[in-house]
Motif scaffolding. Structure first.
Motif, PDB file in Angstrom:
ATOM      1  N   SER A   1     -12.934  -7.501  10.730  1.00  0.00           N
ATOM      2  CA  SER A   1     -11.756  -6.842  10.161  1.00  0.00           C
ATOM      3  C   SER A   1     -11.912  -5.331  10.039  1.00  0.00           C
ATOM      4  CB  SER A   1     -11.457  -7.421   8.767  1.00  0.00           C
ATOM      5  OG  SER A   1     -11.269  -8.808   8.821  1.00  0.00           O
ATOM      6  N   LYS A   2     -13.086  -4.796  10.300  1.00  0.00           N
ATOM      7  CA  LYS A   2     -13.301  -3.353  10.144  1.00  0.00           C
ATOM      8  C   LYS A   2     -12.420  -2.587  11.126  1.00  0.00           C
ATOM      9  CE  LYS A   2     -18.035  -3.397   8.362  1.00  0.00           C
ATOM     10  NZ  LYS A   2     -17.699  -2.718   7.100  1.00  0.00           N
ATOM     11  N   ARG A   3     -11.776  -1.538  10.622  1.00  0.00           N
ATOM     12  CA  ARG A   3     -10.881  -0.723  11.438  1.00  0.00           C
ATOM     13  C   ARG A   3     -11.046   0.752  11.073  1.00  0.00           C
ATOM     14  NH1 ARG A   3     -10.910  -4.884  13.529  1.00  0.00           N
ATOM     15  NH2 ARG A   3      -9.186  -6.192  14.296  1.00  0.00           N
ATOM     16  N   TRP A   4     -10.784   1.619  12.036  1.00  0.00           N
ATOM     17  CA  TRP A   4     -10.976   3.060  11.838  1.00  0.00           C
ATOM     18  C   TRP A   4     -10.000   3.640  10.820  1.00  0.00           C
ATOM     19  CZ3 TRP A   4      -6.675   5.979  13.090  1.00  0.00           C
ATOM     20  CH2 TRP A   4      -5.742   5.391  13.945  1.00  0.00           C
ATOM     21  N   TYR A   5      -8.901   2.971  10.575  1.00  0.00           N
ATOM     22  CA  TYR A   5      -7.899   3.511   9.663  1.00  0.00           C
ATOM     23  C   TYR A   5      -8.043   2.974   8.238  1.00  0.00           C
ATOM     24  CZ  TYR A   5      -5.848  -0.721  11.744  1.00  0.00           C
ATOM     25  OH  TYR A   5      -5.653  -1.981  12.244  1.00  0.00           O
ATOM     26  N   LEU A   6      -9.108   2.203   7.975  1.00  0.00           N
ATOM     27  CA  LEU A   6      -9.356   1.706   6.626  1.00  0.00           C
ATOM     28  C   LEU A   6     -10.487   2.501   5.981  1.00  0.00           C
ATOM     29  CD1 LEU A   6      -9.077  -2.143   7.217  1.00  0.00           C
ATOM     30  CD2 LEU A   6      -7.324  -0.570   6.375  1.00  0.00           C
ATOM     31  N   LYS A   7     -10.526   2.499   4.649  1.00  0.00           N
ATOM     32  CA  LYS A   7     -11.473   3.338   3.906  1.00  0.00           C
ATOM     33  C   LYS A   7     -12.413   2.473   3.059  1.00  0.00           C
ATOM     34  CE  LYS A   7     -11.678   6.682   0.099  1.00  0.00           C
ATOM     35  NZ  LYS A   7     -10.901   7.402  -0.920  1.00  0.00           N
ATOM     36  N   ASN A   8     -13.698   2.825   3.078  1.00  0.00           N
ATOM     37  CA  ASN A   8     -14.677   2.180   2.195  1.00  0.00           C
ATOM     38  C   ASN A   8     -14.501   0.664   2.163  1.00  0.00           C
ATOM     39  OD1 ASN A   8     -15.682   4.702   1.533  1.00  0.00           O
ATOM     40  ND2 ASN A   8     -14.404   4.906  -0.285  1.00  0.00           N
TER      41      ASN A   8
ATOM     42  N   GLY B   1       0.806  -1.212   0.000  1.00  0.00           N
ATOM     43  CA  GLY B   1       0.000   0.000   0.000  1.00  0.00           C
ATOM     44  C   GLY B   1       0.834   1.254   0.000  1.00  0.00           C
ATOM     45  N   LEU B   2       1.921   1.240   0.758  1.00  0.00           N
ATOM     46  CA  LEU B   2       2.800   2.408   0.824  1.00  0.00           C
ATOM     47  C   LEU B   2       3.456   2.677  -0.522  1.00  0.00           C
ATOM     48  CD1 LEU B   2       4.082   4.607   2.559  1.00  0.00           C
ATOM     49  CD2 LEU B   2       5.829   2.954   3.261  1.00  0.00           C
ATOM     50  N   LEU B   3       3.901   1.622  -1.194  1.00  0.00           N
ATOM     51  CA  LEU B   3       4.543   1.817  -2.493  1.00  0.00           C
ATOM     52  C   LEU B   3       3.553   2.355  -3.521  1.00  0.00           C
ATOM     53  CD1 LEU B   3       7.197   1.445  -4.086  1.00  0.00           C
ATOM     54  CD2 LEU B   3       6.300  -0.751  -4.841  1.00  0.00           C
ATOM     55  N   GLY B   4       2.322   1.844  -3.510  1.00  0.00           N
ATOM     56  CA  GLY B   4       1.320   2.361  -4.437  1.00  0.00           C
ATOM     57  C   GLY B   4       1.075   3.845  -4.235  1.00  0.00           C
ATOM     58  N   MET B   5       1.006   4.279  -2.985  1.00  0.00           N
ATOM     59  CA  MET B   5       0.807   5.690  -2.677  1.00  0.00           C
ATOM     60  C   MET B   5       1.996   6.528  -3.161  1.00  0.00           C
ATOM     61  SD  MET B   5       0.605   7.525   1.043  1.00  0.00           S
ATOM     62  CE  MET B   5       2.376   7.212   1.256  1.00  0.00           C
TER      63      MET B   5
ATOM     64  N   ARG C   1       2.031   2.950  11.883  1.00  0.00           N
ATOM     65  CA  ARG C   1       1.437   2.422  10.659  1.00  0.00           C
ATOM     66  C   ARG C   1      -0.069   2.627  10.643  1.00  0.00           C
ATOM     67  NH1 ARG C   1       4.449  -3.201   8.846  1.00  0.00           N
ATOM     68  NH2 ARG C   1       6.565  -2.331   8.692  1.00  0.00           N
ATOM     69  N   ARG C   2      -0.728   2.487  11.777  1.00  0.00           N
ATOM     70  CA  ARG C   2      -2.176   2.699  11.824  1.00  0.00           C
ATOM     71  C   ARG C   2      -2.521   4.131  11.443  1.00  0.00           C
ATOM     72  NH1 ARG C   2      -1.705  -0.533  16.640  1.00  0.00           N
ATOM     73  NH2 ARG C   2      -1.861   1.311  17.988  1.00  0.00           N
ATOM     74  N   TRP C   3      -1.785   5.103  11.987  1.00  0.00           N
ATOM     75  CA  TRP C   3      -2.065   6.492  11.660  1.00  0.00           C
ATOM     76  C   TRP C   3      -1.703   6.814  10.210  1.00  0.00           C
ATOM     77  CZ3 TRP C   3      -5.246   9.549  13.948  1.00  0.00           C
ATOM     78  CH2 TRP C   3      -5.505   9.391  15.311  1.00  0.00           C
ATOM     79  N   LEU C   4      -0.644   6.186   9.698  1.00  0.00           N
ATOM     80  CA  LEU C   4      -0.280   6.417   8.295  1.00  0.00           C
ATOM     81  C   LEU C   4      -1.361   5.886   7.363  1.00  0.00           C
ATOM     82  CD1 LEU C   4       1.855   7.522   6.396  1.00  0.00           C
ATOM     83  CD2 LEU C   4       3.001   5.299   6.448  1.00  0.00           C
ATOM     84  N   LEU C   5      -1.916   4.715   7.695  1.00  0.00           N
ATOM     85  CA  LEU C   5      -3.023   4.186   6.896  1.00  0.00           C
ATOM     86  C   LEU C   5      -4.236   5.101   6.963  1.00  0.00           C
ATOM     87  CD1 LEU C   5      -2.779   0.389   7.798  1.00  0.00           C
ATOM     88  CD2 LEU C   5      -2.440   1.382   5.532  1.00  0.00           C
ATOM     89  N   PHE C   6      -4.473   5.695   8.135  1.00  0.00           N
ATOM     90  CA  PHE C   6      -5.607   6.598   8.294  1.00  0.00           C
ATOM     91  C   PHE C   6      -5.426   7.871   7.452  1.00  0.00           C
ATOM     92  CE2 PHE C   6      -7.475  10.266  10.490  1.00  0.00           C
ATOM     93  CZ  PHE C   6      -8.818   9.914  10.467  1.00  0.00           C
ATOM     94  N   PHE C   7      -4.252   8.473   7.522  1.00  0.00           N
ATOM     95  CA  PHE C   7      -4.031   9.744   6.828  1.00  0.00           C
ATOM     96  C   PHE C   7      -3.843   9.576   5.321  1.00  0.00           C
ATOM     97  CE2 PHE C   7      -2.641  11.228  11.144  1.00  0.00           C
ATOM     98  CZ  PHE C   7      -3.634  12.190  11.297  1.00  0.00           C
TER      99      PHE C   7
END
Length: 355
Positions: A149-156, A99-103, A128-134
């Motif tokens: 598996s739902k987490r606050w730092y994941l989207k849609n 995910g980081l490389l894609g970004m 890493r959790r905050w990086l995924l969130f931002f």
């Protein structure tokens, strides 16, 4: 099916032998003239390349050794060289570094739609959790395995379980156990902290204290904890009860010879090995972590905490016909949902939606 060709680019941390990489392989096998698939490994770690090549899947290695040195810039440049002739590729990024490389590619070169699979329900690093969130804005969809598996730092988030090719496994094989031969427990996974491989020594010692000696634990997998596991096996003289086979590209023979799969994991996503065991009607004992409790229950398997593992292993040995009946129930419950054909179609709908 789509009318216009599209290109799916799987960005994987490596081509090692973990469940995430196995899932990438299963998805990539669905490549066809309309849907081209490219698999790109971020690191040089490689144990599965020949499997991809045998399926005529295009594979590249970026050989990035760290996201903090010059190999990162070289790797992103190489990624752009690979993709420069494709007009509308889609990134399916796997694990944190995928995910980081894609970004980073989107920041450096051109915008490519990203769907992301984390492959675990637990991100231990707060950074890493905050990086995924931002970085949510860079991702169109995050694929999760279940409601757990739902987490606050994941989207849609969209729920799509892992899958396996049920046709590859022998669900008709009859499993027998008698006291003349050892009962074979199978541990299949990376020898790392989340999989908790050192607990196997505790289980074996407890079974021996209970005067149960007619068993062996086959350990299939490799990792940083192998040396420590070997030392403990030697210390407690368990060589006749725990056998290490290392990494195996073909695990079907081990599943075929086993009587029961054991997963004493401390945390998980959705282990592919559970699906492979279910496809083979192999009884399962597992801890209730990650998405496992969403699919396993007392009617189709054994779910227990680590302290109860030896007791449940003993129970499965003594009541093996009941354990096999549970395995058959699990097979029937999940064969339509977890078959790779069904799982891939759900991924394909996601790819279509973000194109």
């Amino acid at each position: 099916m789509m009318q216009n060709p599209i290109t799916i680019v799987h960005l994987s941390s490596s081509l090692g032998g973990g469940g995430a990489e196995q899932m990438v392989f299963q998805l990539a096998k669905q490549s066809n003239p309309i849907i081209k698939t490219i698999v790109i490994s971020i690191s040089e770690l490689n144990t599965l390349e020949d499997k991809f090549i045998n399926e005529n899947i295009e594979v590249h290695f970026l050989n990035i050794t760290s996201f903090r040195n010059f190999t990162l810039l070289q790797g992103i440049k190489e990624l752009n060289n690979i993709l420069k002739d494709y007009q509308k590729p889609i990134f399916h990024c796997h694990q944190f570094h995928g995910g980081l490389l894609g970004m980073l590619y989107n920041l450096r070169y051109k915008s490519v739609p990203i769907t992301y699979t984390m492959h675990t329900n637990k991100v231990t690093s707060k950074r890493r959790r905050w990086l995924l969130f931002f970085t949510k804005s860079f991702r169109e969809k995050d694929i999760i395995f279940s409601k757990n598996s739902k987490r606050w730092y994941l989207k849609n988030s969209i729920i799509i379980p892992n899958g396996a090719d049920f046709k590859e496994f022998d669900s008709d094989r009859k499993r027998y156990y008698n006291c003349l031969n050892p009962f074979v427990f199978l541990f299949l996974g990376r020898l790392s902290t989340p999989k908790n491989p050192l607990s196997l020594v505790t289980f074996a010692n407890q079974l021996k204290r209970d005067n149960i000696n007619n068993f062996i634990i086959h350990v299939v997998g490799d990792g940083l904890m192998r040396g420590e596991l070997e030392e403990l096996i030697s210390k407690y003289q368990l060589e006749n009860h725990i056998k290490l086979f290392g990494f195996a590209k073909n695990i079907k023979d081990f599943i075929s010879k086993a009587h029961c799969l054991i997963l004493p994991s401390s945390w998980e996503g959705m282990p592919v090995v559970i699906i492979e065991a279910a496809a083979s009607n192999l009884p399962i004992i597992a801890t209730p972590v990650g998405s496992i409790p969403d699919f396993l229950n007392e009617s189709n398997s054994v779910i227990c905490d680590l302290n109860s593992f030896p007791k449940e292993m003993k129970s499965v040995m003594e009541n093996y016909e009941e354990a096999k009946e549970k395995a058959q129930i699990l097979h029937e419950e999940i064969k339509s949902v977890f078959n790779i054909d069904s799982v891939y179609l759900k991924h394909l709908k996601v790819y279509q939606s973000i194109l």
